[in-house]
Design a protein around this motif. Structure first.
Motif, mmCIF file in Angstrom:
data_model
loop_
_atom_site.group_PDB
_atom_site.id
_atom_site.type_symbol
_atom_site.label_atom_id
_atom_site.label_comp_id
_atom_site.label_asym_id
_atom_site.label_seq_id
_atom_site.Cartn_x
_atom_site.Cartn_y
_atom_site.Cartn_z
ATOM 1 N N MET A 263 0.850 -1.188 0.000
ATOM 2 C CA MET A 263 0.000 0.000 0.000
ATOM 3 C C MET A 263 0.896 1.252 0.000
ATOM 4 O O MET A 263 1.778 1.386 0.834
ATOM 5 N N SER A 264 0.656 2.129 -0.951
ATOM 6 C CA SER A 264 1.553 3.281 -1.097
ATOM 7 C C SER A 264 1.176 4.392 -0.115
ATOM 8 O O SER A 264 0.077 4.419 0.435
ATOM 9 N N ARG A 265 2.132 5.308 0.046
ATOM 10 C CA ARG A 265 1.902 6.434 0.947
ATOM 11 C C ARG A 265 0.778 7.322 0.414
ATOM 12 O O ARG A 265 0.028 7.916 1.159
ATOM 13 N N ARG A 266 0.659 7.346 -0.949
ATOM 14 C CA ARG A 266 -0.377 8.166 -1.581
ATOM 15 C C ARG A 266 -1.770 7.653 -1.199
ATOM 16 O O ARG A 266 -2.677 8.436 -0.943
ATOM 17 N N VAL A 267 -1.930 6.331 -1.192
ATOM 18 C CA VAL A 267 -3.245 5.747 -0.853
ATOM 19 C C VAL A 267 -3.578 6.020 0.614
ATOM 20 O O VAL A 267 -4.726 6.347 0.952
ATOM 21 N N ILE A 268 -2.576 5.903 1.476
ATOM 22 C CA ILE A 268 -2.805 6.194 2.903
ATOM 23 C C ILE A 268 -3.229 7.654 3.079
ATOM 24 O O ILE A 268 -4.150 7.965 3.839
ATOM 25 N N THR A 269 -2.531 8.548 2.347
ATOM 26 C CA THR A 269 -2.880 9.974 2.425
ATOM 27 C C THR A 269 -4.309 10.201 1.933
ATOM 28 O O THR A 269 -5.065 10.964 2.539
ATOM 29 N N LEU A 270 -4.665 9.506 0.848
ATOM 30 C CA LEU A 270 -6.030 9.633 0.307
ATOM 31 C C LEU A 270 -7.055 9.131 1.328
ATOM 32 O O LEU A 270 -8.092 9.769 1.547
ATOM 33 N N ASP A 271 -6.745 7.985 1.966
ATOM 34 C CA ASP A 271 -7.648 7.440 3.001
ATOM 35 C C ASP A 271 -7.851 8.464 4.124
ATOM 36 O O ASP A 271 -8.974 8.699 4.579
ATOM 37 N N ARG A 272 -6.751 9.053 4.559
ATOM 38 C CA ARG A 272 -6.826 10.040 5.658
ATOM 39 C C ARG A 272 -7.626 11.270 5.233
ATOM 40 O O ARG A 272 -8.478 11.757 5.978
ATOM 41 N N PHE A 273 -7.334 11.767 4.025
ATOM 42 C CA PHE A 273 -8.007 12.971 3.522
ATOM 43 C C PHE A 273 -9.511 12.716 3.387
ATOM 44 O O PHE A 273 -10.328 13.536 3.815
ATOM 45 N N ALA A 274 -9.862 11.553 2.810
ATOM 46 C CA ALA A 274 -11.280 11.222 2.614
ATOM 47 C C ALA A 274 -11.977 11.063 3.958
ATOM 48 O O ALA A 274 -13.097 11.544 4.153
ATOM 49 N N SER A 275 -11.302 10.407 4.896
ATOM 50 C CA SER A 275 -11.878 10.216 6.232
ATOM 51 C C SER A 275 -12.125 11.570 6.906
ATOM 52 O O SER A 275 -13.167 11.788 7.536
ATOM 53 N N PHE A 276 -11.167 12.481 6.722
ATOM 54 C CA PHE A 276 -11.285 13.811 7.318
ATOM 55 C C PHE A 276 -12.466 14.582 6.709
ATOM 56 O O PHE A 276 -13.295 15.134 7.426
ATOM 57 N N LEU A 277 -12.530 14.561 5.355
ATOM 58 C CA LEU A 277 -13.597 15.296 4.669
ATOM 59 C C LEU A 277 -14.978 14.745 5.014
ATOM 60 O O LEU A 277 -15.906 15.498 5.333
ATOM 61 N N VAL A 278 -15.106 13.409 4.963
ATOM 62 C CA VAL A 278 -16.397 12.777 5.269
ATOM 63 C C VAL A 278 -16.761 13.042 6.732
ATOM 64 O O VAL A 278 -17.926 13.299 7.049
ATOM 65 N N GLY A 279 -15.755 13.004 7.603
ATOM 66 C CA GLY A 279 -15.994 13.308 9.019
ATOM 67 C C GLY A 279 -16.581 14.699 9.198
ATOM 68 O O GLY A 279 -17.574 14.881 9.911
ATOM 69 N N LEU A 280 -15.972 15.679 8.509
ATOM 70 C CA LEU A 280 -16.483 17.064 8.588
ATOM 71 C C LEU A 280 -17.918 17.138 8.065
ATOM 72 O O LEU A 280 -18.784 17.774 8.686
#
Lengths: 188, 210
Positions: A1-18
Motif C-alpha cells: 500500500m503506497s503512501r499516496r493511498v494512505i494519504t487519500l484514506d486520511r483525507f477522505a476520512s477527514f472530509l467525510v468526518g467534517l
C-alpha cells in the motif's frame, strides 16, 4: 500500500468526518426549528432537476467516473510495491547500469539463512512509505541468539550496500520466531 | 560471505567488475556501513478500513448513477433510484428522532476526524543493530517463553509481551531462586532489543492454587 493511498484514506476520512458532523449539527438545528430552516422538506427543486433531459447523461457519466475512481482507489490498497530493476552508480548518457534488485536481496537472504538460529529467510526490494527498501523476512528458532542474528543482519546489509551502491536504499529485516521448536547445536 | 554470491545475481545490463563511478577498484577497501534502517513497520490501522469502506461507497454511488442513466435510456426496467430516494424525504418534518440521529452523526464524524489523524499502530520492536531488524511482540513472547522454560525447575511458562514490558508466569517444582533465574534468563535472551523491556515474573509451584 503506497503512501499516496494512505494519504487519500486520511483525507477522505477527514472530509467525510467534517460532512457528517455538519449534517448532524444541521439535523439538530432543524429539530430546534429556527426561523431560517423550513418546517418541512420540499424535494420538488431536486426532482425538477432530475426530470431534465440532460440529467441521465450527467448521472451516467458521473456514475462511470465514480465506479472507475472507486475501483482504482480499492486497487490501491492491494500491496504491489515490488521493484524490478534499480539503476546503479556509474550510469550516464553513454549507458545505464541496471540490476534486478530482488535476486540480489534473495542472495543476501540466503546468506542470512546460514546464520545459526535462522531457519529460513526470504528477501525482495519494495517501495514502501516513500523509501526504497530491501525487505527481508527471516524465521528464527525460539532459542536463537538475537545478538548473533543482529550482527549477521548488519554484515548482510553492509554487503548489500557495497553491491548495490544506492544511497537511497534502506534495509528492513522482519524476524519471526518459528512455532515449532527445533533444537540448536550447543557449543560447550 | 564471498563477493560472487551477490555479483552473480546482480545481472546488470552491461557486465562490469564491481567498481565505483570513478573507476577505483573497491576490493581490499574498508567495508561500507550497513544500509540504514527502513521505517519501523506499522500495521494497516483503522484508517485503511475506513478508506476501503469509502472506496466501496464511491463505487456503489457510481453504480446508482449508471443504473439511473440506463433506466432513462430504456435499457433496463424499474424506477430511477435517485428519484425514489429523494422522494422518500419529501414533506418530512422535524421530530424527536432527529436528536439521537444528529448526536450519532456528530459522534461518527468526530470518530472519522480522529481516525484521519491517528498514527498507524507500530507492530514491531527494534533490535540493537545498525540496520533495521525488528521482531513482533508475539515473537518476543515466544523467545521469552523459551528462555523461561530452559530454567531448571520450570515445568511450563506463559508469557505476554509488549514494547516495554514482558510478563512471565511460570509453573515450577520449587519457588526457591526460580524467579531470579527466570528474570535473568529472559533479560539475557532479550538483551539485543533496542529498548530493554521490564521483565515481571510470577512463580507458582505445581499443585498450588491459583
Amino acid at each position: 500500500m503506497s503512501r499516496r493511498v494512505i494519504t487519500l484514506d486520511r483525507f477522505a476520512s477527514f472530509l467525510v468526518g467534517l460532512a457528517v458532523i455538519a449534517a448532524g449539527v444541521l439535523a439538530f438545528a432543524w429539530w430546534l426549528t429556527p426561523g431560517w430552516l423550513p418546517r418541512s422538506l420540499d424535494t420538488s427543486p431536486v426532482t425538477d432537476v432530475t426530470s431534465q433531459k440532460w440529467w441521465p447523461w450527467v448521472t451516467g457519466l458521473a456514475g462511470a467516473v465514480l465506479v472507475l475512481a472507486g475501483l482504482r482507489w480499492l486497487a490501491g490498497h492491494v500491496p504491489h510495491s515490488r521493484v524490478g530493476e534499480v539503476t546503479l552508480p556509474g550510469s550516464d548518457d553513454d549507458g545505464r547500469l541496471r540490476a534486478t534488485a530482488t535476486p540480489v536481496v534473495k542472495a543476501a537472504a540466503d546468506v542470512l539463512q546460514s546464520t545459526p538460529g535462522v531457519r529460513s529467510a526470504t528477501g525482495r526490494v519494495v517501495r514502501e512509505r516513500g523509501q526504497l527498501v530491501a525487505r527481508l523476512g527471516a524465521t528464527i528458532e525460539a532459542g536463537a541468539d538475537l545478538h548473533d542474528i543482529a550482527f549477521a543482519a548488519d554484515q548482510m546489509a553492509a554487503d548489500l550496500a557495497r553491491v548495490l551502491e544506492r544511497d537511497d536504499l534502506r534495509c528492513l529485516v522482519q524476524l519471526k520466531v518459528a512455532t515449532r521448536t527445533r533444537s540448536l547445536p550447543r557449543v560447550s | 560471505m564471498s563477493d560472487p554470491t551477490y555479483a552473480e545475481h546482480a545481472s546488470p545490463t552491461v557486465a562490469y567488475p564491481v567498481t565505483s563511478a570513478d573507476g577505483d577498484n573497491r576490493q581490499g577497501q574498508q567495508k561500507p556501513k550497513p544500509l540504514p534502517a527502513g521505517k519501523t513497520p506499522v500495521g494497516p490501522g483503522i484508517v485503511t478500513a475506513v478508506g476501503l469502506t469509502l472506496a466501496i461507497m464511491v463505487v456503489a454511488l457510481g453504480v446508482v448513477g449508471v443504473h439511473d442513466a440506463l433506466v432513462a435510456a430504456g435499457a433496463t426496467g424499474g424506477a430511477p433510484w435517485i428519484d425514489s430516494a429523494v422522494q422518500a424525504f419529501n414533506e418530512v418534518t422535524p421530530a424527536v428522532w432527529l436528536v439521537p440521529v444528529s448526536l450519532s452523526l456528530v459522534l461518527l464524524g468526530t470518530w472519522l476526524l480522529l481516525t484521519a489523524v491517528r498514527p498507524r499502530p507500530r507492530t514491531a520492536i527494534a533490535l540493537r543493530s545498525q540496520t533495521g531488524v525488528f521482531l513482533r511482540p508475539r515473537d518476543v513472547a515466544k523467545l521469552a517463553r523459551n528462555a523461561a522454560q530452559e530454567v531448571d525447575g520450570v515445568t511450563s511458562a506463559r508469557v505476554t509481551a509488549g514494547p516495554r514490558k514482558v510478563t512471565v508466569a511460570v509453573q515450577a517444582t520449587t519457588t526457591e531462586g526460580v524467579r531470579t533465574k527466570v528474570t535473568q534468563a529472559v533479560a539475557t535472551r532479550l538483551g539485543a532489543l533496542a529498548t530493554a523491556p521490564t521483565v515481571r515474573v510470577t512463580v507458582k509451584t505445581e499443585g498450588s492454587s491459583s
